[in-house]
Write an enzyme that holds these catalytic residues in place. Structure first.
Site, PDB file in Angstrom:
ATOM      1  N   CYS A  29      63.798  63.017  78.384  1.00  0.00           N
ATOM      2  CA  CYS A  29      63.049  61.822  78.789  1.00  0.00           C
ATOM      3  C   CYS A  29      62.505  61.085  77.564  1.00  0.00           C
ATOM      4  O   CYS A  29      63.278  60.488  76.833  1.00  0.00           O
ATOM      5  CB  CYS A  29      61.971  62.177  79.801  1.00  0.00           C
ATOM      6  SG  CYS A  29      61.382  60.726  80.693  1.00  0.00           S
ATOM      7  N   ASN A  35      61.103  59.214  85.344  1.00  0.00           N
ATOM      8  CA  ASN A  35      59.832  58.501  85.388  1.00  0.00           C
ATOM      9  C   ASN A  35      59.547  57.951  83.991  1.00  0.00           C
ATOM     10  O   ASN A  35      58.854  58.568  83.192  1.00  0.00           O
ATOM     11  CB  ASN A  35      58.696  59.423  85.843  1.00  0.00           C
ATOM     12  CG  ASN A  35      57.395  58.667  86.008  1.00  0.00           C
ATOM     13  OD1 ASN A  35      57.382  57.457  86.164  1.00  0.00           O
ATOM     14  ND2 ASN A  35      56.295  59.388  85.929  1.00  0.00           N
ATOM     15  N   HIS A  55      64.919  64.385  83.693  1.00  0.00           N
ATOM     16  CA  HIS A  55      64.299  65.709  83.674  1.00  0.00           C
ATOM     17  C   HIS A  55      65.260  66.751  84.227  1.00  0.00           C
ATOM     18  O   HIS A  55      65.226  67.065  85.420  1.00  0.00           O
ATOM     19  CB  HIS A  55      63.011  65.689  84.501  1.00  0.00           C
ATOM     20  CG  HIS A  55      62.015  64.696  84.003  1.00  0.00           C
ATOM     21  ND1 HIS A  55      61.090  65.003  83.042  1.00  0.00           N
ATOM     22  CD2 HIS A  55      61.825  63.393  84.301  1.00  0.00           C
ATOM     23  CE1 HIS A  55      60.360  63.932  82.781  1.00  0.00           C
ATOM     24  NE2 HIS A  55      60.791  62.943  83.531  1.00  0.00           N
ATOM     25  N   GLU A  85      65.117  69.786  83.940  1.00  0.00           N
ATOM     26  CA  GLU A  85      64.350  70.987  84.286  1.00  0.00           C
ATOM     27  C   GLU A  85      63.514  70.776  85.542  1.00  0.00           C
ATOM     28  O   GLU A  85      62.809  71.679  85.982  1.00  0.00           O
ATOM     29  CB  GLU A  85      63.419  71.348  83.117  1.00  0.00           C
ATOM     30  CG  GLU A  85      62.135  70.553  83.014  1.00  0.00           C
ATOM     31  CD  GLU A  85      62.226  69.066  82.662  1.00  0.00           C
ATOM     32  OE1 GLU A  85      61.177  68.412  82.646  1.00  0.00           O
ATOM     33  OE2 GLU A  85      63.327  68.550  82.401  1.00  0.00           O
TER      34      GLU A  85
END
Length: 137
Positions: free
Chosen positions: A32, A74, A116, A118
């Site tokens: 990110c 995000n 992301h 993860e």
């Protein structure tokens, strides 16, 4: 290089330290915000997105293939791929708006993604990226 909020250009100390990792060929995986910081440390640039990518359903295409992954994102900034040297290539592209979603060095152990891998809840189909990073070590 972990995720985080905000304008990546404000992370001057982190950009400097990642630049040192690049200089000394230390295997690095950006997630990110880490994608943007890796680009800045490599001499590239970033820009603010009009709306950002904020959802658990952003489609990202693996460059050079027809594979598309649904990702959790995000962020409000993106990497300007044209600002990077030829040593860097796009790894993933956003299927909605064509923005950069990841970078990979052509010969050295550096890579990043703009989402992301993860993250939970959400898709886990890009967990293989951690295996790719371990192979670089």
């Amino acid at each position: 290089i972990s995720n985080g909020p905000g304008d990546p250009k404000l992370c001057k100390d982190t950009i400097h330290n990642v630049g040192r990792a690049i200089k000394y060929n230390i295997p690095t995986f950006g997630i990110c915000l880490g994608n943007q910081i890796l680009a800045l440390a490599a001499g590239g640039d970033t820009y603010k997105l009009k709306y950002g990518h904020r959802s658990q359903n952003q489609p990202c295409t693996l460059v050079g293939t027809k594979r598309c992954f649904i990702t959790t994102q995000n962020h409000g900034f993106a990497v300007d791929v044209k600002s990077l040297s030829d040593e860097w290539q796009e790894f993933f592209v956003n299927a909605n708006d064509g923005t950069n979603e990841g970078l990979k060095h052509t010969t050295k152990p550096f890579m990043s993604v703009q989402w992301h891998p993860e993250h939970s809840p959400g898709p886990t189909d890009t967990e293989f990226l951690f295996d790719e990073f371990v192979k670089m070590l």
